[in-house]
Design a protein around this motif. Sequence first.
Motif, PDB file in Angstrom:
ATOM      1  N   SER A  84       0.913  -1.207   0.003  1.00 33.24           N
ATOM      2  CA  SER A  84      -0.096   0.143   0.053  1.00 33.24           C
ATOM      3  C   SER A  84       0.747   1.427   0.000  1.00 33.24           C
ATOM      4  O   SER A  84       1.771   1.285   0.802  1.00 33.24           O
ATOM      5  CB  SER A  84      -0.640   0.149   1.271  1.00 33.24           C
ATOM      6  OG  SER A  84      -1.438   1.272   1.341  1.00 33.24           O
ATOM      7  N   THR A  85       0.695   1.884  -0.950  1.00 31.73           N
ATOM      8  CA  THR A  85       1.382   3.326  -0.881  1.00 31.73           C
ATOM      9  C   THR A  85       1.248   4.152   0.243  1.00 31.73           C
ATOM     10  O   THR A  85       2.029   5.010   0.602  1.00 31.73           O
ATOM     11  CB  THR A  85       0.843   4.263  -2.052  1.00 31.73           C
ATOM     12  OG1 THR A  85      -0.231   4.586  -2.174  1.00 31.73           O
ATOM     13  CG2 THR A  85       1.250   3.673  -3.551  1.00 31.73           C
ATOM     14  N   LEU A  86       0.149   3.866   1.111  1.00 26.12           N
ATOM     15  CA  LEU A  86      -0.071   4.553   2.284  1.00 26.12           C
ATOM     16  C   LEU A  86       0.801   4.156   3.372  1.00 26.12           C
ATOM     17  O   LEU A  86       0.718   5.010   4.628  1.00 26.12           O
ATOM     18  CB  LEU A  86      -1.748   4.591   2.572  1.00 26.12           C
ATOM     19  CG  LEU A  86      -2.546   5.015   1.698  1.00 26.12           C
ATOM     20  CD1 LEU A  86      -4.115   4.944   2.089  1.00 26.12           C
ATOM     21  CD2 LEU A  86      -2.325   6.468   1.210  1.00 26.12           C
ATOM     22  N   THR A  87       1.553   3.175   3.287  1.00 27.14           N
ATOM     23  CA  THR A  87       2.481   2.655   4.512  1.00 27.14           C
ATOM     24  C   THR A  87       3.666   3.180   4.065  1.00 27.14           C
ATOM     25  O   THR A  87       4.539   2.790   5.169  1.00 27.14           O
ATOM     26  CB  THR A  87       2.344   1.160   4.319  1.00 27.14           C
ATOM     27  OG1 THR A  87       2.722   0.569   3.100  1.00 27.14           O
ATOM     28  CG2 THR A  87       1.036   0.531   4.713  1.00 27.14           C
ATOM     29  N   ILE A  88       4.170   3.943   3.125  1.00 29.54           N
ATOM     30  CA  ILE A  88       5.327   4.417   2.842  1.00 29.54           C
ATOM     31  C   ILE A  88       5.846   5.438   4.022  1.00 29.54           C
ATOM     32  O   ILE A  88       5.069   6.392   3.964  1.00 29.54           O
ATOM     33  CB  ILE A  88       5.785   5.058   1.390  1.00 29.54           C
ATOM     34  CG1 ILE A  88       5.182   4.060   0.486  1.00 29.54           C
ATOM     35  CG2 ILE A  88       7.049   5.665   1.353  1.00 29.54           C
ATOM     36  CD1 ILE A  88       5.113   4.527  -1.029  1.00 29.54           C
ATOM     37  N   ILE A 128      -6.179  12.260   4.242  1.00 27.82           N
ATOM     38  CA  ILE A 128      -6.705  11.012   3.422  1.00 27.82           C
ATOM     39  C   ILE A 128      -8.311  11.047   3.539  1.00 27.82           C
ATOM     40  O   ILE A 128      -8.888  10.663   2.608  1.00 27.82           O
ATOM     41  CB  ILE A 128      -6.233   9.668   3.957  1.00 27.82           C
ATOM     42  CG1 ILE A 128      -6.122   8.773   3.009  1.00 27.82           C
ATOM     43  CG2 ILE A 128      -7.043   9.406   5.160  1.00 27.82           C
ATOM     44  CD1 ILE A 128      -5.265   8.877   1.891  1.00 27.82           C
ATOM     45  N   VAL A 129      -8.770  11.392   4.589  1.00 34.31           N
ATOM     46  CA  VAL A 129     -10.146  11.436   4.692  1.00 34.31           C
ATOM     47  C   VAL A 129     -10.690  12.598   3.492  1.00 34.31           C
ATOM     48  O   VAL A 129     -11.889  12.320   2.788  1.00 34.31           O
ATOM     49  CB  VAL A 129     -10.871  11.814   5.999  1.00 34.31           C
ATOM     50  CG1 VAL A 129     -12.274  12.356   5.879  1.00 34.31           C
ATOM     51  CG2 VAL A 129     -10.653  10.733   6.933  1.00 34.31           C
ATOM     52  N   SER A 130     -10.230  13.817   3.545  1.00 35.96           N
ATOM     53  CA  SER A 130     -10.566  14.780   2.603  1.00 35.96           C
ATOM     54  C   SER A 130     -10.145  14.267   1.120  1.00 35.96           C
ATOM     55  O   SER A 130     -11.312  14.450   0.278  1.00 35.96           O
ATOM     56  CB  SER A 130      -9.497  15.967   2.665  1.00 35.96           C
ATOM     57  OG  SER A 130      -9.708  16.592   4.082  1.00 35.96           O
ATOM     58  N   GLU A 151      -8.266   3.222   5.579  1.00 33.93           N
ATOM     59  CA  GLU A 151      -7.065   3.862   4.910  1.00 33.93           C
ATOM     60  C   GLU A 151      -6.711   5.159   6.351  1.00 33.93           C
ATOM     61  O   GLU A 151      -5.591   5.445   6.513  1.00 33.93           O
ATOM     62  CB  GLU A 151      -7.394   4.832   3.747  1.00 33.93           C
ATOM     63  CG  GLU A 151      -7.519   3.817   2.657  1.00 33.93           C
ATOM     64  CD  GLU A 151      -7.806   4.597   1.309  1.00 33.93           C
ATOM     65  OE1 GLU A 151      -7.891   5.678   1.358  1.00 33.93           O
ATOM     66  OE2 GLU A 151      -7.531   4.211   0.255  1.00 33.93           O
ATOM     67  N   SER A 152      -7.611   5.508   6.925  1.00 35.91           N
ATOM     68  CA  SER A 152      -7.632   6.506   8.114  1.00 35.91           C
ATOM     69  C   SER A 152      -6.654   5.766   9.037  1.00 35.91           C
ATOM     70  O   SER A 152      -5.635   6.397   9.608  1.00 35.91           O
ATOM     71  CB  SER A 152      -8.469   6.952   8.552  1.00 35.91           C
ATOM     72  OG  SER A 152      -9.565   7.680   7.831  1.00 35.91           O
ATOM     73  N   VAL A 172      -1.369   4.934  11.858  1.00 35.18           N
ATOM     74  CA  VAL A 172      -0.235   4.155  12.336  1.00 35.18           C
ATOM     75  C   VAL A 172       0.832   4.622  11.800  1.00 35.18           C
ATOM     76  O   VAL A 172       2.199   4.808  12.362  1.00 35.18           O
ATOM     77  CB  VAL A 172      -0.888   2.840  12.201  1.00 35.18           C
ATOM     78  CG1 VAL A 172       0.612   1.861  12.786  1.00 35.18           C
ATOM     79  CG2 VAL A 172      -1.804   2.355  13.141  1.00 35.18           C
ATOM     80  N   ASN A 173       0.814   5.076  10.350  1.00 39.96           N
ATOM     81  CA  ASN A 173       2.358   5.340   9.737  1.00 39.96           C
ATOM     82  C   ASN A 173       2.818   6.626  10.352  1.00 39.96           C
ATOM     83  O   ASN A 173       3.826   6.464  10.627  1.00 39.96           O
ATOM     84  CB  ASN A 173       1.836   5.399   8.199  1.00 39.96           C
ATOM     85  CG  ASN A 173       3.115   5.769   7.395  1.00 39.96           C
ATOM     86  OD1 ASN A 173       4.168   5.896   7.745  1.00 39.96           O
ATOM     87  ND2 ASN A 173       2.605   5.991   6.232  1.00 39.96           N
TER      88      ASN A 173
END
Length: 737
Positions: free
Chosen positions: A352-356, A435-437, A452-453, A458-459
């Motif tokens: 997931s790109t959101l974990t970078i 990310i919510v926006s 995703e939030s 956590v990230n």
Amino acid sequence: MSKDKTMDIHGNFKTYIKDKRIQRIILAVLTIVLSYLIILNGAAPKKYKLALDGKSDYDITAPRDIVNTIVTEQNARKVSDAEPADMTEIRNASIEVINTTVDFIGLIEKSRKNSSKKIAESLDSDDKKYNDKVLDIQEKEAAILNKEIEKLNIILSYDQVLFFISKASEEDIQKFETVLRELVGDIMEQDVTEDNISQKVVQLQNSIIYTDLRQEIKNIALILSKYILKPNRTVNAVTTKAKKELAYEIALNAPENIVKIEKGDRILSKGDVVTKDKLKILEELNLLETSGRFDYPFAIGILVIILLISLLLILYMNNFCKKVFYNRNDLILLSLLILVTLLVARLVFEVSTLTIPIFIAAALISILLDLRLAIIVNFLLTLSISLMTNGEMKFMLLGAITGTFTAFIVSRTSYHRNSLSMGGLIIGFINVLTIVSVDLIGKYPAKTILSESIIVMVNGFISIVLTIGLLPYLETLFNIVTPIRLLELGNPNQPLLKRLLMEAPGTYHHSLMVGNLAEVGAEAVGGNSLLARVAAYFHDIGKLKRPSFFMENQMSGNPHDKMTANLSTLVITSHIHDGVEIAKKYRIPLVIRDIIIQHHGTTLVAYFYHKAKNVEKDEGVDEANFRYDGEKPSTKEAAVVMLADSVEAAVRSMPDKTEGKIEGLVRKIIKDKLDDGQLDQCNLTLKDLDNIARAFMKVFGGYFHAREEYPDIKREEKNLKPQDEVDNSEISNVKKL
């Protein structure tokens, strides 16, 4: 090849490698190459060999959400083409025009005053040739004025310029200024472009014609209008293109036109016929193998982008972060953080790109190196990693927004590790907000928004936890001073400070006072106040080697009474080098050691110099032998410590500590340092020196505040006269001599 020749080559190679410029080039090339390989590996998609109307031999799923654009592309382009051009204001154009007008009038008024002054001072009104001489002065002034006006890119005839000096009245000039500024201001409030500027000039000239100015001034104003006006609006190609692209995107995203394949959905299954729309989708996803060989255009494109990004970073550092740019350790640290961030991104982005954890680089660079550098590196890393994520908007916004916030947050919370932990929670919250926006804009379902939030929260928190864990190791490995480390060094329980208190208590208390002065002084000029204060604590640690030779540590007797001025000077001045050696032994950071060696610069030990000349009657006195052999302050902090050290010793030795006398002495010492060239290598302005003096006075005002005298205590009048040359604590140390 002979042995001597081999040794020469080897020696030349070692010299070449030791060149700092060559080291920077090698480091930059190595970093760029490794970054390129990491990014290329992550960005290169798996290719499929397919043909239109052929059958697929693969099961192909969408690596990301994709819209089928074939149906809506033509209509979207029509909407885009219909968008009007976007006009952009040319920044400060109107102000520059008004300023030119004001400057023009100002030059005229200045020349008129100069002319009147010269006439009044050099001519006699009874002189028969008075008028001729007046005209001669005015003509000379007009010639000067004409050249000055030409510097404003305004061309007037000599006679027109002379008219302003010799024939125009003060009322004419004032009226001319008022009318011209009003008319020019009216024009510049309108849209003036390259295309319509000639029309605006005519409009201004028509307005001038209908004024009640003198005809001669009208004529000049008509000519002036050709030179003063300039465009204040321009077609913004970037925003115009952006508007058209936005219109195109809106049309493409119209619900009635959208055919969407979501991430993970099947594009083609094995045995499916490859239709035109599916082929187009695969082309947009860069999943088609156009040839059986390596995709050189793709690799070259990635390389060029990486080179451009690297060049941007190099140019930025060379202009705004010179300290990092010319420091080998800092550059190695920066390269390491960049490469580690890219490598981690390559390993985790497919999950997931959101974990970078891109925020780690921003946080560590902000704390260890420079806030501004952290911001630009964060943006450039976001761009670089986006090549691997195929430009995913969520990651780009997350990296750009939260990464920048991270740099700011940790720079303000880096004084305590607990504050950094709280900063991690704030960063996580900003992640969630971002990310919510984005998900709300993209109309994502609530389940996706929630999951995703949690990931980005956590990230953000883990990134700061890792930052806290890595920080001590990086501080030690790269000898970097952070606020946390400075606070640890400034702790009274620090071994070297405890030793200073026990072995040289006078010096210890002097250093504390210098620290107070240095802190407010550095803060007054925008320097690192914490660094200045902590460096001041250590600036005189060299006195530990011979504490009794310095007056503040003497309980009885003064060894300098039995020494020659030359020997006393040698003992006194050696404490800066002794201090550096002691600091190295106790692993005091380099930046503080630099201040230790610089806190006296090359100042004169005035007391012993005058003692040698006047008391010992030494005819062969060389002033150079009575100067410190240190280095002049090269930073604001070092200069402030020097000044604080000097004024503290001088003020302490004053018999009459009134506010006025203290301020006079403080400003005199600062001026003496400036005149002696001790502040030549630090970027302090005269305004900064004034601010430093004011800051020092605030400290002295609280320290030497007035007290009621007890009636049963008799004060002894001391016949001590402040030395005109007092400039360091060592002078007061031998005050008894």
